[in-house]
Design a protein around this motif. Structure first.
Motif, PDB file in Angstrom:
ATOM      1  N   GLY A   1       4.022   5.624  25.947  1.00  0.00           N
ATOM      2  CA  GLY A   1       4.404   6.985  26.209  1.00  0.00           C
ATOM      3  C   GLY A   1       4.823   7.986  25.306  1.00  0.00           C
ATOM      4  O   GLY A   1       5.463   8.982  25.549  1.00  0.00           O
ATOM      5  N   TYR A   2       4.474   7.731  23.983  1.00  0.00           N
ATOM      6  CA  TYR A   2       4.582   8.746  22.945  1.00  0.00           C
ATOM      7  C   TYR A   2       3.657  10.135  23.024  1.00  0.00           C
ATOM      8  O   TYR A   2       2.662   9.711  23.148  1.00  0.00           O
ATOM      9  N   ASN A   3       4.197  11.080  22.550  1.00  0.00           N
ATOM     10  CA  ASN A   3       3.246  12.173  22.136  1.00  0.00           C
ATOM     11  C   ASN A   3       2.787  11.898  20.537  1.00  0.00           C
ATOM     12  O   ASN A   3       3.491  12.187  19.717  1.00  0.00           O
ATOM     13  N   VAL A   4       1.655  11.321  20.570  1.00  0.00           N
ATOM     14  CA  VAL A   4       1.236  10.876  19.176  1.00  0.00           C
ATOM     15  C   VAL A   4      -0.252  11.512  18.870  1.00  0.00           C
ATOM     16  O   VAL A   4      -1.029  11.651  19.621  1.00  0.00           O
ATOM     17  N   HIS A   5      -0.373  11.836  17.543  1.00  0.00           N
ATOM     18  CA  HIS A   5      -1.570  12.315  16.909  1.00  0.00           C
ATOM     19  C   HIS A   5      -2.051  11.435  15.719  1.00  0.00           C
ATOM     20  O   HIS A   5      -1.238  11.021  14.884  1.00  0.00           O
ATOM     21  N   ASN A   6      -3.412  11.101  15.764  1.00  0.00           N
ATOM     22  CA  ASN A   6      -3.915  10.371  14.541  1.00  0.00           C
ATOM     23  C   ASN A   6      -4.018  11.168  13.465  1.00  0.00           C
ATOM     24  O   ASN A   6      -5.000  11.993  13.499  1.00  0.00           O
ATOM     25  N   GLY A   7      -3.499  11.058  12.512  1.00  0.00           N
ATOM     26  CA  GLY A   7      -3.618  12.054  11.308  1.00  0.00           C
ATOM     27  C   GLY A   7      -4.722  11.208  10.247  1.00  0.00           C
ATOM     28  O   GLY A   7      -4.963  12.038   9.243  1.00  0.00           O
ATOM     29  N   GLY A   8      -5.084  10.159  10.582  1.00  0.00           N
ATOM     30  CA  GLY A   8      -6.304   9.651   9.786  1.00  0.00           C
ATOM     31  C   GLY A   8      -5.611   9.147   8.276  1.00  0.00           C
ATOM     32  O   GLY A   8      -4.498   8.629   8.151  1.00  0.00           O
ATOM     33  N   GLY A   9      -6.486   8.974   7.401  1.00  0.00           N
ATOM     34  CA  GLY A   9      -5.796   8.613   6.085  1.00  0.00           C
ATOM     35  C   GLY A   9      -4.781   9.493   5.291  1.00  0.00           C
ATOM     36  O   GLY A   9      -4.761  10.721   5.761  1.00  0.00           O
ATOM     37  N   TRP A  10      -3.884   8.858   4.631  1.00  0.00           N
ATOM     38  CA  TRP A  10      -2.662   9.584   4.251  1.00  0.00           C
ATOM     39  C   TRP A  10      -3.016  10.613   3.320  1.00  0.00           C
ATOM     40  O   TRP A  10      -2.344  11.517   3.297  1.00  0.00           O
ATOM     41  N   MET A  11      -4.001  10.408   2.501  1.00  0.00           N
ATOM     42  CA  MET A  11      -4.162  11.511   1.503  1.00  0.00           C
ATOM     43  C   MET A  11      -4.835  12.662   2.158  1.00  0.00           C
ATOM     44  O   MET A  11      -4.635  13.695   1.775  1.00  0.00           O
ATOM     45  N   SER A  12      -5.752  12.439   3.298  1.00  0.00           N
ATOM     46  CA  SER A  12      -6.267  13.500   3.811  1.00  0.00           C
ATOM     47  C   SER A  12      -5.202  14.269   4.524  1.00  0.00           C
ATOM     48  O   SER A  12      -5.202  15.489   4.707  1.00  0.00           O
TER      49      SER A  12
ATOM     50  N   GLU B   1       0.775  -1.248   0.023  1.00  0.00           N
ATOM     51  CA  GLU B   1       0.113  -0.162  -0.043  1.00  0.00           C
ATOM     52  C   GLU B   1       0.795   1.245   0.048  1.00  0.00           C
ATOM     53  O   GLU B   1       0.591   2.272  -0.950  1.00  0.00           O
ATOM     54  N   TYR B   2       1.897   1.173   0.889  1.00  0.00           N
ATOM     55  CA  TYR B   2       2.730   2.345   0.896  1.00  0.00           C
ATOM     56  C   TYR B   2       3.536   2.624  -0.264  1.00  0.00           C
ATOM     57  O   TYR B   2       3.646   3.844  -0.803  1.00  0.00           O
ATOM     58  N   LYS B   3       3.719   1.703  -1.218  1.00  0.00           N
ATOM     59  CA  LYS B   3       4.564   1.854  -2.299  1.00  0.00           C
ATOM     60  C   LYS B   3       3.739   2.365  -3.386  1.00  0.00           C
ATOM     61  O   LYS B   3       3.913   3.158  -4.434  1.00  0.00           O
TER      62      LYS B   3
ATOM     63  N   ALA C   1       7.355  14.498  17.943  1.00  0.00           N
ATOM     64  CA  ALA C   1       5.818  14.348  18.185  1.00  0.00           C
ATOM     65  C   ALA C   1       5.650  13.253  16.899  1.00  0.00           C
ATOM     66  O   ALA C   1       6.522  13.171  15.922  1.00  0.00           O
ATOM     67  N   ILE C   2       4.701  12.273  16.987  1.00  0.00           N
ATOM     68  CA  ILE C   2       4.420  11.463  16.045  1.00  0.00           C
ATOM     69  C   ILE C   2       2.913  11.517  15.414  1.00  0.00           C
ATOM     70  O   ILE C   2       2.033  11.652  16.082  1.00  0.00           O
ATOM     71  N   ILE C   3       2.860  11.513  14.099  1.00  0.00           N
ATOM     72  CA  ILE C   3       1.695  11.371  13.568  1.00  0.00           C
ATOM     73  C   ILE C   3       1.681  10.099  12.882  1.00  0.00           C
ATOM     74  O   ILE C   3       2.353   9.658  11.857  1.00  0.00           O
ATOM     75  N   THR C   4       0.452   9.544  13.262  1.00  0.00           N
ATOM     76  CA  THR C   4       0.276   8.253  12.333  1.00  0.00           C
ATOM     77  C   THR C   4      -0.754   8.408  11.279  1.00  0.00           C
ATOM     78  O   THR C   4      -1.619   9.175  11.567  1.00  0.00           O
ATOM     79  N   CYS C   5      -0.555   7.592  10.267  1.00  0.00           N
ATOM     80  CA  CYS C   5      -1.704   7.552   9.119  1.00  0.00           C
ATOM     81  C   CYS C   5      -1.967   6.127   8.502  1.00  0.00           C
ATOM     82  O   CYS C   5      -0.916   5.397   8.692  1.00  0.00           O
ATOM     83  N   CYS C   6      -2.707   5.972   7.981  1.00  0.00           N
ATOM     84  CA  CYS C   6      -2.955   4.557   6.997  1.00  0.00           C
ATOM     85  C   CYS C   6      -3.876   5.161   5.924  1.00  0.00           C
ATOM     86  O   CYS C   6      -3.750   6.126   5.232  1.00  0.00           O
ATOM     87  N   ALA C   7      -4.753   4.346   5.584  1.00  0.00           N
ATOM     88  CA  ALA C   7      -5.615   4.420   4.331  1.00  0.00           C
ATOM     89  C   ALA C   7      -6.936   5.221   4.631  1.00  0.00           C
ATOM     90  O   ALA C   7      -7.452   6.260   4.024  1.00  0.00           O
ATOM     91  N   SER C   8      -7.415   4.844   5.947  1.00  0.00           N
ATOM     92  CA  SER C   8      -8.731   5.440   6.410  1.00  0.00           C
ATOM     93  C   SER C   8      -8.775   6.175   7.650  1.00  0.00           C
ATOM     94  O   SER C   8      -9.576   7.022   7.681  1.00  0.00           O
TER      95      SER C   8
END
Length: 146
Positions: A84-95, A33-35, A62-69
């Protein structure tokens, strides 16, 4: 602010500002998917490998996570937050990409102009050096002619 955010205390995150400050973007989709497309500069750590790969994730950023949706990135956020991470859900990678695209574009323009100006400056230095040689040579010739 939406009614749900007011009721449940949700906060909005300025992802562009986080990226500007050096946040790490972790894309938790599969390598295939990443490729197929991803945010430039993001790191691919599939969700099923995240727990075993925590040593690759710096705690001082800071960490931002993303995926497809946004589903897997939500799970990744929970794993990282529990560790223990400072993390934020970025949602879908295109968004997420659309939320930070202006910073990415401006950064690319800045890098382009930096390299262009560096090349211009290097050329300028060469020409100044050549002109100084000519001026010095002209001074020597004038001295000898007098």
């Amino acid at each position: 602010m939406s009614l749900l955010k007011k009721l449940f205390g949700g906060t909005s995150v300025n992802f562009a500002e986080l990226v500007k400050q050096g946040a790490m973007i972790i894309d938790v989709r599969s390598p295939a998917e990443y490729k197929g497309g991803h945010i430039k500069g993001s790191v691919n750590i599939p969700l099923q490998s995240l727990q075993a790969s925590l040593s690759k994730v710096p705690k001082n950023k800071a960490i931002i996570t993303c995926c497809a949706s946004g589903m897997r990135s939500g799970s990744a956020k929970s794993i990282l937050k529990a560790a223990g991470y400072n993390v934020h859900n970025g949602g879908g990678w295109m968004s997420l990409k659309s939320k930070i695209w202006l910073f990415i574009v401006l950064n690319n323009i800045q890098q382009y102009f930096f390299h262009q100006m560096r090349a211009v400056f290097a050329t300028h230095v060469v020409w100044v050096h050549r002109i100084n040689k000519v001026v010095s040579l002209h001074a020597i010739v004038n001295e000898r002619l007098q």
